[in-house]
Write an enzyme that holds these catalytic residues in place. Structure first.
Site, short mmCIF file in Angstrom:
data_model
loop_
_atom_site.label_atom_id
_atom_site.label_comp_id
_atom_site.label_asym_id
_atom_site.label_seq_id
_atom_site.Cartn_x
_atom_site.Cartn_y
_atom_site.Cartn_z
N ASP A 56 0.85 -1.19 0.00
CA ASP A 56 0.00 0.00 0.00
C ASP A 56 0.88 1.23 0.00
O ASP A 56 1.91 1.26 0.67
CB ASP A 56 -0.88 -0.01 1.25
CG ASP A 56 -2.09 -0.91 1.06
OD1 ASP A 56 -2.59 -0.95 -0.07
OD2 ASP A 56 -2.50 -1.58 2.03
N ASP A 107 -14.90 15.49 7.77
CA ASP A 107 -13.90 14.57 7.22
C ASP A 107 -12.73 14.49 8.19
O ASP A 107 -11.90 15.38 8.25
CB ASP A 107 -13.46 15.13 5.85
CG ASP A 107 -12.44 14.23 5.19
OD1 ASP A 107 -12.05 13.22 5.79
OD2 ASP A 107 -12.03 14.56 4.07
N GLU A 143 -6.16 13.93 5.48
CA GLU A 143 -6.24 14.85 4.35
C GLU A 143 -7.23 15.96 4.63
O GLU A 143 -6.96 17.14 4.41
CB GLU A 143 -6.68 14.11 3.06
CG GLU A 143 -5.66 13.19 2.48
CD GLU A 143 -5.81 11.77 3.01
OE1 GLU A 143 -6.47 11.59 4.06
OE2 GLU A 143 -5.25 10.85 2.38
N SER A 189 -16.15 10.18 -3.33
CA SER A 189 -16.18 11.60 -2.97
C SER A 189 -16.89 11.71 -1.63
O SER A 189 -17.55 10.78 -1.18
CB SER A 189 -16.93 12.40 -4.04
OG SER A 189 -18.27 11.97 -4.10
#
EC number: 7.2.2.6
Lengths: 681, 567
Positions: free
Chosen positions: A312, A349, A353, A384
């Site tokens: 990964d 979120d 990120e 998304s």
């Protein structure tokens, strides 16, 4: 790392004591017969003991009693040395496993008792050893988690340093891929409910301990093939020794039984025969030392053969996560408004990120007043995430996902955004396109930071002949840039779980062996399909069941170490076999002249080592044969160092050290021992 | 330089110049590619296939190949047993030679069908021309079977199927019609032109200068000798084999015969390179075999040229080297060269008495047979070498930290088991056989006094040589041994049978099993088998497995004798 330093000493007093005791217990013929080479030595020792008794009853033809007793004793010691090698390897493995197991023994568990149809928080404190599969227990801040399990409710920060040695706490929460907890770790904050997933005594660690202890250790295919080779060599030398009797009768050269048995024991590959199982156990033990629990010895061996390594990107090739570095608004969109939208879309979120976007924007998301917010979570299908409030729908996501979203509503994807996306990607960044009510308003640039030193590791893997493949959810351009920068050979971009699976299948159909690491439930099929699947300990139970190894450190680069451990294991077997067989040359030159010199003095010409007497020559050879075993135990346990210099160069190197060395060393060793023995014989 | 040595070097160069192109030709023949002999032989082959009812397009698996080989061999075994035990009344017996006893016929038949050609009889008095013709046919069959089964292993080693069906009968017929027959014809012509007899008339009678009448045996010798050499057979038409002036009249025929001994064994290695498209592998194998060959050859030539120390002490001039048991027309060096050429290739022909070689030369000749993989018999020599490759691949694969694989196929327990059994077989047969004969002799030397002309270490060497020769399917003898007795006929017969068929079955089974395994592409971590390092590894395995197990036996035979002779 704390646990790694626990047992770095190769031998420790209590271990040696334990192993010594074991070496006698292992003399049981039922156990000895598992190892055909050493079993023949066992039989030889018994015969010699009989000869000694025969001499005591008055037989004169077999040489002095002292000489025969010494030969018998040396053979017996050879057996003990071989048993000791296996025992010390087992003891070390057990000690290592015990130190891991100790952390989880007898901690109090807060069992939640079902009352009626419902679980209510009626907590009963029991000992962890009383927990059964399916039980649910509660852990609060400060508690030691009593058993392996999966979080069914709640979220907590956990200190896993007892297992991994990593001091930074980790977050574990119910649902998703980070729901697994390990017994012996400590909850630092919050409260979780955990369901016990394995029966006591059946956890991976327990299985591993059983493997090391030999109770359930099965010989690996490779070990079986090597045992056949060694048994074959043993048979050859049985033929050589047995037929020597009529040859000697023909030549009117009497040979004592002690000489026959010594010749035989010296010629058969006792060195590798004695060390073989120790090498295998030490391989699993080395894996455990690297904090990897293997479910079978075969998995470690297979790791050495790996051709393709799936890694990964995040955490393995790049440090943690991407960070937002730039905002680019679309033409005609107010930059301030665009930044506000990015912050709004990232409110819920909590990925690194998302957090980095808010950080870069420098706006507190709570300063907005919005009505009826509805947060849209990221899914693999939509690729998304975002927020709906009032009549506004903000989405951020991969360029192609947002493009589809916009174009479905008949909005065009602005050309300058398209170019920007490509530019960011080709610079190794990740573009996140933001849309407001399905209209593209700008793009966020995220950048990856490649781990220092990782490209050197890949270079090392390439030299081993292993192809590295980076798996990433990034678009192909970004993936290509990072792949090139990190030095991986191939990449799977925009990877969905089934892509991994397909890639593994494709490589396997070409005859290659594939290793991968994974943690999520959706990794489980691929982990099962891969030849070596390493599940992270933090991963889900499904992932851990599917893989054949579990990494306690959750360290994605661990695969590289596992491959080297596998290679070391095979190499140690190969080099010690070569060494053992190469020794025969010198032993022949010691014993064969000694057998015949008395009746054929001309054969003195073959006594190139100028050994003192037939008795001293034979004794020196058997003594050398015995003491070489303990001398090589450290090498068997530590393993022969692997150097990625190409197969042919490696063969040349090992052939020189262990082949040529194996021919020369016994000449020197036997001569030295003879100098000492000749004082008495 | 010494003329004798120049002769040897020229023979070796002539061998290389002819064997390498022949190898490519053999590769083409087996791969069904066009060759310039197609025009002549295609119709002939088709006739054979038609008469034999052979479906040339049928692909055969390894078990079917073995079955076909064994069936052919069994069929001819029965026919030959009949002919040899009944030749006295069968036609083509102008010299009225008697039929063979059953045990001698068994030994002889086994010996020729197994490409050993051990002879416990003398052709002049023990064989009719019909018998000789049957044996000549056997020299074709056994060599053809060896080449065909070896070609099957080559094809099994390929990573991908060629599309051409691999059919034993096709390979066998082609081995005979395209390779053995043309070469044998050519050689026979050369031999006839150089004075070898080729007739079906019986003994000739001449009157010598002294006035004595001498009966001189003759027969279809040229044809017999040609296939004897080209097929690594070695069975002589006459008792003294190629030391006999009719079987090897001059130094020139000696050159031709010597070259033809190693011709096909070397060519097969290059055929392997051609068929597999792996020239480097062929060179590696050739290199290992050549080094082994030279290591046996050079000391032997040196010892024979130097002469026998015991004779030296008597004050006898040995300028020509050790000439006991050698022909003056060949000399000591060329005889030594021949001795090693034949013992490494399982060609049992002799042009000098091996019994009279100096002790260490005798040992090197025996070692050539004990190893039996430095070139070896046609086809089967490579199969023996293949076993050593498998063992070397296994050990060296481990040494580089990878599950061992050979040409992309993993070597696992099953293959190791077969390889180990075959590697064991040769020492087992030789040592056990010699042990039984030693035991019998040591127990009652007077009862078996007829066995050994030379008691002591040399007598031991004679017995060891006989079993080595049988087990290596070589066929030459240390002729001091009185070997036409039921014990030696039957014991050697059994050894020859086991040593012929098991070492064919084993490698064919391994190759067949491996070819069914999944192909693993090469990577940087794969051990390359076409390098000098790997060659060294194979050599080490051969030295340890094949040579070391005979060390104690050799110490009691030639080595003891050598140190006794030492002044």
């Amino acid at each position: 790392m704390s646990t790694k330093s626990n047992n770095n000493k190769l031998f420790d007093g209590t271990l040696i004591q334990q192993a010594l005791r074991e070496s006698f217990i292992k003399l049981n013929p039922k156990k000895m017969v598992r190892n055909p080479v050493m079993f023949t030595v066992w039989v030889g020792t018994l015969v010699m003991a009989g000869v000694c008794i025969w001499i005591l009853t008055g037989e004169k033809s077999q040489g002095s009693i002292a000489y025969n007793l010494i030969v018998t004793a040396v053979l017996f010691i050879t057996l003990l040395f071989a048993n000791f090698a296996e025992a010390i390897a087992e003891a070390r493995g057990k000690a290592q496993a015990d130190s891991l197991r100790k952390t989880r023994e007898d901690t109090p568990a807060k069992l939640i008792q079902p009352v009626g149809e419902m679980f209510v928080n009626e907590v009963k404190i029991i000992s962890s050893s009383q927990l059964k599969k399916g039980d649910i227990f509660l852990c609060e801040a400060g508690d030691i988690i009593p058993s392996d399990g999966e979080i069914v409710e709640g979220l907590a920060t956990i200190d896993e340093s007892a297992i991994t040695g990593e001091s930074a706490p980790v977050i574990r929460e119910s649902g998703g891929d980070k729901s697994s907890v390990t017994g012996g770790t400590k909850v630092l904050s919050d409260k979780i409910k955990v369901i016990v997933t394995t029966e006591q005594g059946e956890s991976f660690l327990d299985k591993m301990i059983a493997l090391v202890e030999g109770a359930s250790r099965q010989k690996t295919p490779n070990e079986i093939a090597l045992t056949i080779l060694l048994a074959g060599f043993t048979l050859v030398f049985i033929i050589v020794t047995v037929t020597l009797k009529p040859f000697a009768d023909y030549a009117q050269t009497p040979i004592t039984i002690a000489a026959f048995i010594s010749l035989f024991v010296c010629l058969i590959p006792t060195t590798i025969g004695g060390l073989l199982s120790a090498i295998g156990i030490a391989g699993m033990d080395r894996a455990l030392r690297a904090n990897v629990i293997t479910k079978s010895g075969k998995a470690v061996e297979t790791a050495g053969d790996i051709d393709v390594l799936l890694l990964d990107k995040t955490g393995t090739i790049t440090i943690g996560n991407r960070k937002a570095t730039n905002f680019y608004a679309a033409n005609g969109v107010d930059e301030k408004h665009f930044i506000q939208c990015t912050v709004l879309s990232s409110m819920a979120d909590d990925t690194p990120e998302g957090k980095s976007i808010i950080e870069l924007a420098g706006i507190n998301p709570l300063s907005f007043t919005i009505n009826h917010p509805r947060f849209i979570k990221f899914t693999a299908e939509t690729r998304s995430s975002g927020i709906d409030f009032d009549t506004t729908r903000i989405r951020k996501g991969a360029a192609d996902a947002i493009r589809r979203l916009a174009e479905r509503e008949g909005n065009i994807f602005p050309s300058e955004i398209d170019e920007r996306v490509k530019l960011i990607s080709s610079n190794g960044g990740t573009p996140l396109v933001v849309a407001e009510n399905e209209k593209v308003i700008g793009v966020i640039e995220l950048q990856d930071i490649i781990k220092p030193g990782i490209s050197e590791r890949f270079e090392r893997l390439r030299k081993m002949g292993i192809k590295t493949v980076m798996v990433t959810g990034d678009n192909p351009l970004t993936a290509k840039y990072i792949a090139a920068k990190a030095g991986v050979d191939d990449f799977i971009a925009e990877a969905k779980p089934e892509d991994k699976m397909n890639y593994i299948r494709k490589e396997q159909s070409e005859g290659k062996l594939v290793a991968m690491m994974g943690d999520g439930t959706n990794d489980a099929p691929a982990l099962a399909q891969a030849d070596v699947g390493v599940a992270m300990n933090s991963g889900t139970q499904a992932a851990k069941e599917a893989g054949n190894m579990v990494d306690l450190d959750n360290d994605p680069t661990k695969l590289i170490e596992v491959v080297e451990i596998g290679k070391q294991l095979l190499m140690t077997r190969g080099t010690l076999t070569t060494f053992s067989i190469a020794n025969d040359v010198a032993k022949y030159f010691a014993i064969v002249p000694a057998l015949f010199i008395t009746s054929i003095p001309a054969l003195q010409g073959m006594n190139i080592m100028q050994l003192h007497s037939p008795e001293s020559a034979i004794l020196s050879a058997v003594i050398f044969n015995a003491i070489i075993i303990p001398l090589l135990i450290p090498l068997a346990l530590k393993g022969v160092a692997y150097k990625p210099i190409g197969a042919s160069a490696l063969l040349r190197r090992n052939l020189l050290i262990y082949g040529l060395g194996g021919v020369l060393i016994p000449f020197i060793g036997i001569k030295l021992i003879d100098l000492f023995v000749s004082i008495f014989f | 330089m010494n003329t004798e040595l120049t002769g040897i070097i020229l023979m070796y160069l002539l061998l290389l110049v002819t064997a390498i192109p022949l190898g490519w030709y053999i590769g083409k023949v087996f791969s069904n590619e066009k060759t310039w002999l197609d025009g002549i032989f295609n119709p002939l082959d088709k006739l054979f296939f038609k008469v034999g009812g052979i479906n040339t397009t049928k692909e055969m698996n390894w078990k079917q190949h073995l079955l076909a080989l064994l069936t052919i061999n069994l069929f001819w075994f029965l026919i030959a047993m009949f002919v040899l035990t009944n030749m006295s009344w069968l036609p083509l017996n102008p010299d009225a030679n008697p039929s063979m006893s059953a045990d001698l016929a068994f030994n002889t038949t086994v010996s020729f069908i197994s490409n050993t050609n051990l002879q416990h009889y003398s052709g002049e008095t023990g064989m009719s021309y019909l018998g000789q013709l049957v044996l000549m046919l056997f020299q074709f069959i056994s060599a053809g079977c060896g080449m065909a089964i070896c070609a099957m292993v080559f094809f099994a080693m390929k990573d991908k199927s060629t599309g051409n069906p691999v059919n034993f009968y096709v390979l066998f017929v082609k081995s005979c019609t395209r390779i053995l027959f043309p070469l044998a014809l050519l050689l026979a012509l050369v031999f006839v032109l150089n004075g070898m007899p080729m007739t079906f008339e019986g003994k000739d009678t001449i009157t010598t200068l002294q006035g004595d009448t001498v009966h001189v045996s003759r027969g279809p010798v040229a044809a017999f000798v040609a296939i004897k050499q080209i097929g690594t057979n070695g069975g002589g038409f006459f008792g003294p084999n190629s030391a006999h002036p009719f079987e090897n009249p001059s130094y020139f025929t000696n050159i031709i015969e010597t070259v033809s001994i190693l011709l096909i064994p070397i060519a097969m290695i290059f055929a392997l390179g051609y068929i597999l498209k792996r020239k480097r592998l062929a060179y590696t194998i050739f290199g290992v075999m050549t080094i082994g060959f030279f290591l046996l050859l050079i000391p032997t030539i040196f010892n024979e040229i130097k002469g026998n120390p015991a004779i030296m002490q008597m004050g006898i001039n040995q300028n020509l080297g050790s000439m006991e048991g050698k022909e003056i027309r060949f000399g000591s060096a060329a005889s030594a060269y021949w001795a090693i050429n034949t013992t490494v290739t399982s060609n049992g022909s002799v042009n000098a008495m091996h019994d009279s070689l100096t002790p260490l030369s005798g040992m090197f000749a025996m070692l050539g047979m004990m190893v039996n993989a430095f070139f070896g018999g046609v086809g089967v020599g490579f199969l023996n070498f293949y076993i050593f490759i498998i063992l070397a691949v296994f050990i060296s694969g481990l040494m580089v930290g990878r599950t061992p694989e050979f040409l992309g196929k993993k070597i696992e327990a099953r293959e190791m088991k077969i390889a180990m059994i075959i590697a064991l077989l040769h020492p087992l047969l030789i040592l056990t056989g010699t042990a039984i004969s030693s035991f019998l002799y040591a127990g009652n030397p007077t009862a078996y006094a007829g066995w050994l002309n030379n008691p002591g270490y040399h007598g031991f060497s004679e017995m060891l040589y006989e079993f080595s020769s049988s087990s290596a399917n070589n066929g030459s003898g240390f002729e001091g041994l009185g070997d036409n007795s039921p014990f030696w006929n039957i014991a050697c017969g059994i050894v020859m049978l086991l040593a012929r068929y098991l070492p064919i079955i084993g490698p064919v089974a391994i190759a067949g099993i491996l070819s069914n395994k999944k192909y693993i592409p090469e990577s940087a971590g794969t051990l390359k088998t076409d390098t000098a390092t790997f060659g060294l590894m194979v050599f080490a395995v051969i030295a340890i497995v094949a040579a070391l197990s005979f060390f104690p036996a050799l110490a009691l035979g030639p080595i003891a004798e050598h140190f006794m002779l030492k002044p």
